[in-house]
Scaffold this motif. Structure first.
Motif, PDB file in Angstrom:
ATOM      1  N   GLY A   1       3.302 -13.181  -6.072  1.00 55.46           N
ATOM      2  CA  GLY A   1       2.668 -12.098  -6.814  1.00 55.46           C
ATOM      3  C   GLY A   1       1.366 -11.641  -6.174  1.00 55.46           C
ATOM      4  N   TRP A   2       0.587 -12.587  -5.642  1.00 55.53           N
ATOM      5  CA  TRP A   2      -0.650 -12.229  -4.957  1.00 55.53           C
ATOM      6  C   TRP A   2      -0.355 -11.488  -3.653  1.00 55.53           C
ATOM      7  N   SER A   3       0.673 -11.923  -2.927  1.00 51.00           N
ATOM      8  CA  SER A   3       1.039 -11.267  -1.669  1.00 51.00           C
ATOM      9  C   SER A   3       1.570  -9.864  -1.915  1.00 51.00           C
ATOM     10  N   ALA A   4       2.213  -9.647  -3.083  1.00 48.83           N
ATOM     11  CA  ALA A   4       2.759  -8.325  -3.385  1.00 48.83           C
ATOM     12  C   ALA A   4       1.671  -7.275  -3.537  1.00 48.83           C
ATOM     13  N   LEU A   5       0.430  -7.712  -3.746  1.00 48.80           N
ATOM     14  CA  LEU A   5      -0.688  -6.779  -3.884  1.00 48.80           C
ATOM     15  C   LEU A   5      -1.428  -6.567  -2.561  1.00 48.80           C
ATOM     16  N   HIS A   6      -0.875  -7.091  -1.475  1.00 49.22           N
ATOM     17  CA  HIS A   6      -1.525  -6.991  -0.177  1.00 49.22           C
ATOM     18  C   HIS A   6      -0.532  -6.497   0.875  1.00 49.22           C
ATOM     19  N   ARG A   7      -1.069  -6.046   1.987  1.00 46.60           N
ATOM     20  CA  ARG A   7      -0.261  -5.744   3.165  1.00 46.60           C
ATOM     21  C   ARG A   7      -0.296  -6.990   4.042  1.00 46.60           C
ATOM     22  N   VAL A   8       0.867  -7.635   4.173  1.00 38.35           N
ATOM     23  CA  VAL A   8       0.956  -8.894   4.908  1.00 38.35           C
ATOM     24  C   VAL A   8       2.069  -8.770   5.933  1.00 38.35           C
ATOM     25  N   SER A   9       1.807  -9.245   7.129  1.00 34.16           N
ATOM     26  CA  SER A   9       2.810  -9.232   8.183  1.00 34.16           C
ATOM     27  C   SER A   9       3.271 -10.650   8.459  1.00 34.16           C
ATOM     28  N   LEU A  10       4.537 -10.789   8.772  1.00 34.20           N
ATOM     29  CA  LEU A  10       5.069 -12.107   9.115  1.00 34.20           C
ATOM     30  C   LEU A  10       4.447 -12.646  10.395  1.00 34.20           C
ATOM     31  N   HIS A  11       3.966 -11.768  11.266  1.00 34.14           N
ATOM     32  CA  HIS A  11       3.344 -12.216  12.509  1.00 34.14           C
ATOM     33  C   HIS A  11       2.022 -12.920  12.247  1.00 34.14           C
ATOM     34  N   ASN A  12       1.332 -12.515  11.195  1.00 34.23           N
ATOM     35  CA  ASN A  12       0.045 -13.139  10.869  1.00 34.23           C
ATOM     36  C   ASN A  12      -0.085 -13.218   9.354  1.00 34.23           C
ATOM     37  N   PRO A  13       0.593 -14.186   8.723  1.00 32.29           N
ATOM     38  CA  PRO A  13       0.617 -14.228   7.245  1.00 32.29           C
ATOM     39  C   PRO A  13      -0.707 -14.603   6.612  1.00 32.29           C
ATOM     40  N   ASN A  14      -1.676 -15.053   7.403  1.00 31.43           N
ATOM     41  CA  ASN A  14      -2.963 -15.435   6.818  1.00 31.43           C
ATOM     42  C   ASN A  14      -3.909 -14.250   6.653  1.00 31.43           C
ATOM     43  N   GLU A  15      -3.594 -13.112   7.242  1.00 31.43           N
ATOM     44  CA  GLU A  15      -4.417 -11.917   7.094  1.00 31.43           C
ATOM     45  C   GLU A  15      -3.823 -11.024   6.009  1.00 31.43           C
ATOM     46  N   LEU A  16      -4.509 -10.900   4.897  1.00 32.23           N
ATOM     47  CA  LEU A  16      -4.056 -10.108   3.760  1.00 32.23           C
ATOM     48  C   LEU A  16      -4.973  -8.920   3.563  1.00 32.23           C
ATOM     49  N   GLU A  17      -4.414  -7.743   3.520  1.00 36.44           N
ATOM     50  CA  GLU A  17      -5.171  -6.515   3.288  1.00 36.44           C
ATOM     51  C   GLU A  17      -4.816  -5.969   1.902  1.00 36.44           C
ATOM     52  N   TRP A  18      -5.826  -5.854   1.062  1.00 37.87           N
ATOM     53  CA  TRP A  18      -5.599  -5.432  -0.328  1.00 37.87           C
ATOM     54  C   TRP A  18      -5.101  -3.993  -0.382  1.00 37.87           C
ATOM     55  N   VAL A  19      -3.985  -3.792  -1.076  1.00 41.28           N
ATOM     56  CA  VAL A  19      -3.426  -2.451  -1.267  1.00 41.28           C
ATOM     57  C   VAL A  19      -3.107  -2.176  -2.730  1.00 41.28           C
ATOM     58  N   GLY A  20      -3.381  -3.118  -3.607  1.00 38.50           N
ATOM     59  CA  GLY A  20      -3.102  -2.919  -5.029  1.00 38.50           C
ATOM     60  C   GLY A  20      -1.601  -2.843  -5.301  1.00 38.50           C
ATOM     61  N   PHE A  21      -1.208  -1.844  -6.060  1.00 44.86           N
ATOM     62  CA  PHE A  21       0.200  -1.686  -6.432  1.00 44.86           C
ATOM     63  C   PHE A  21       0.950  -0.742  -5.488  1.00 44.86           C
ATOM     64  N   GLN A  22       0.415  -0.544  -4.319  1.00 45.56           N
ATOM     65  CA  GLN A  22       1.048   0.374  -3.381  1.00 45.56           C
ATOM     66  C   GLN A  22       2.443  -0.102  -2.972  1.00 45.56           C
ATOM     67  N   ASN A  23       2.605  -1.425  -2.803  1.00 44.26           N
ATOM     68  CA  ASN A  23       3.927  -1.945  -2.438  1.00 44.26           C
ATOM     69  C   ASN A  23       4.958  -1.673  -3.528  1.00 44.26           C
ATOM     70  N   PHE A  24       4.525  -1.660  -4.786  1.00 47.79           N
ATOM     71  CA  PHE A  24       5.451  -1.379  -5.880  1.00 47.79           C
ATOM     72  C   PHE A  24       5.747   0.122  -5.978  1.00 47.79           C
ATOM     73  N   THR A  25       4.728   0.943  -5.811  1.00 41.33           N
ATOM     74  CA  THR A  25       4.947   2.389  -5.916  1.00 41.33           C
ATOM     75  C   THR A  25       5.814   2.911  -4.773  1.00 41.33           C
ATOM     76  N   ARG A  26       5.749   2.255  -3.602  1.00 43.72           N
ATOM     77  CA  ARG A  26       6.587   2.675  -2.487  1.00 43.72           C
ATOM     78  C   ARG A  26       8.062   2.447  -2.770  1.00 43.72           C
ATOM     79  N   LEU A  27       8.355   1.485  -3.657  1.00 52.72           N
ATOM     80  CA  LEU A  27       9.763   1.224  -3.976  1.00 52.72           C
ATOM     81  C   LEU A  27      10.395   2.417  -4.691  1.00 52.72           C
ATOM     82  N   TRP A  28       9.596   3.163  -5.465  1.00 48.99           N
ATOM     83  CA  TRP A  28      10.144   4.317  -6.182  1.00 48.99           C
ATOM     84  C   TRP A  28      10.623   5.400  -5.220  1.00 48.99           C
ATOM     85  N   GLN A  29      10.055   5.443  -4.031  1.00 54.38           N
ATOM     86  CA  GLN A  29      10.417   6.456  -3.054  1.00 54.38           C
ATOM     87  C   GLN A  29      11.297   5.892  -1.930  1.00 54.38           C
ATOM     88  N   ASP A  30      11.689   4.644  -2.058  1.00 55.23           N
ATOM     89  CA  ASP A  30      12.469   3.980  -1.011  1.00 55.23           C
ATOM     90  C   ASP A  30      13.959   4.114  -1.341  1.00 55.23           C
TER      91      ASP A  30
END
Length: 335
Positions: free
Chosen positions: A68-97
């Motif tokens: 749930g915490w990762s879902a609120l961030h931009r995280v890459s598998l190449h570097n999973p320790n670097e989390l960039e806060w994006v809020g609910f952007q990952n959820f809103t993108r699903l509506w247009q996916d």
């Protein structure tokens, strides 16, 4: 006359009360034993169940919260320790996916195609096994054989059966003059093929659940229906089905949850998380796997996982509401 007075010997103690100091020590020992017993009675049950909660916290609760915490961030598998806060952007993108909606639609379609025939067949098999049959125990054990079979083994066998050029099913269709079907390439054909794997694997399991519920139905109801002239089919419709209503609802909900989480069968049938050349049978589980481990977007994959979790919560709430309605209806009929 002289009398000799011999002093009397002191009496020998052969019993009696212990000295006051020993009584106090014994009382303290008894008090300590009593306190240890009370603590043991109070805390031992928690110690017995503690391993479950430890493993649940480590392998269930923590991954859920971290996802749930990762879902609120931009995280890459190449570097999973670097989390960039994006809020609910990952959820809103699903509506247009469109791929997400395609996976959701495939999950729903495969779920319906696999759940409805599966439960109907399980109900019929349980009804047959409910009567006294020769070798009924052997049939009951055989019902669990598909459930005990490995998903990988079963899916690979079905993939060979549905092969276009050398599959057994196309060979049988050729005997009656039907052209070979490219099961994996078509949309409905591939979803039907995946659904048959689910049906084969879970029908026997649900049949045994229905059989256990049927055996709990009072025989007086069947005797009364028989005296009224009801046939076996009428007894099944008017006695067995109403008595199994809570069990049927339970199996529908559990099967729906299983269909929402469908992953192994379509993955092994396709050999890739794409779910076919045009994603014609890609489920939500496959899309989450592809997004996280092939496209390396762990944040978006976590959002998909939490969306599936919320769908399961909604299914559970619907089940709870239906069960309340069923129980209220049964209570009204009994009154």
């Amino acid at each position: 006359m002289t009398t000799d007075h011999v002093p009397a010997a002191p009496p020998v103690s052969t019993g009696g009360a212990a000295p006051p100091g020993d009584d106090a020590k014994e009382q303290r020992r008894a008090a300590r034993r009593s306190r240890r017993y009370q603590r043991d009675t109070k805390w031992s049950p928690y110690g017995f169940i503690a391993p479950f909660f430890v493993f649940f916290a480590a392998f269930g609760l923590f991954p859920l919260l971290y996802t749930g915490w990762s879902a609120l961030h931009r995280v890459s598998l190449h570097n999973p320790n670097e989390l960039e806060w994006v809020g609910f952007q990952n959820f809103t993108r699903l509506w247009q996916d469109e791929f997400f909606w395609n996976a959701l639609g495939n999950t729903f379609t495969i779920g319906v195609i696999s759940t409805v025939p599966q439960l109907l067949m399980a109900l019929g098999i349980a009804h047959l096994l409910n009567y006294k049959l020769r070798g009924s125990m052997m049939f009951r054990v055989a019902m669990l054989t598909p459930y005990a079979t490995s998903i990988a083994a079963a899916t690979l066998v079905f993939a060979m059966l549905y092969g276009r050029d050398y599959g057994l099913i196309n060979w049988a269709l050729g005997l009656v003059g039907i052209d070979p079907v490219s099961w994996e390439a078509g949309s409905w054909s591939s979803q039907f093929a995946v659904s048959t794997i689910v049906i084969w694997r879970w029908t026997g399991y649900n049949a045994l659940i229905y059989l256990a519920a049927m055996q709990a139905v009072p025989h007086d109801l069947y005797e009364s229906a028989s005296l009224d002239g009801a046939s076996r089919w009428q007894q099944f419709i008017h006695v067995t089905i109403p008595s199994l209503r809570p069990t049927i609802i339970f199996t529908i909900v559990v099967s729906t949850i299983g269909a929402t989480q469908l992953f192994g069968e379509p993955l092994l049938f396709a050999g890739s998380p794409a779910g076919g050349s045009q994603s014609q049978y890609q489920t939500l589980g496959l899309y989450m796997y592809q997004m996280g481990w092939f496209n390396f977007h762990l944040g978006r994959a976590a959002a998909i996982a939490w969306t599936m979790f919320l769908l399961l919560i909604i299914i559970g709430l619907v089940y709870w509401a239906i069960m309340r309605w069923v129980n209220r209806d049964n209570a009204g009929k009994e009154a």
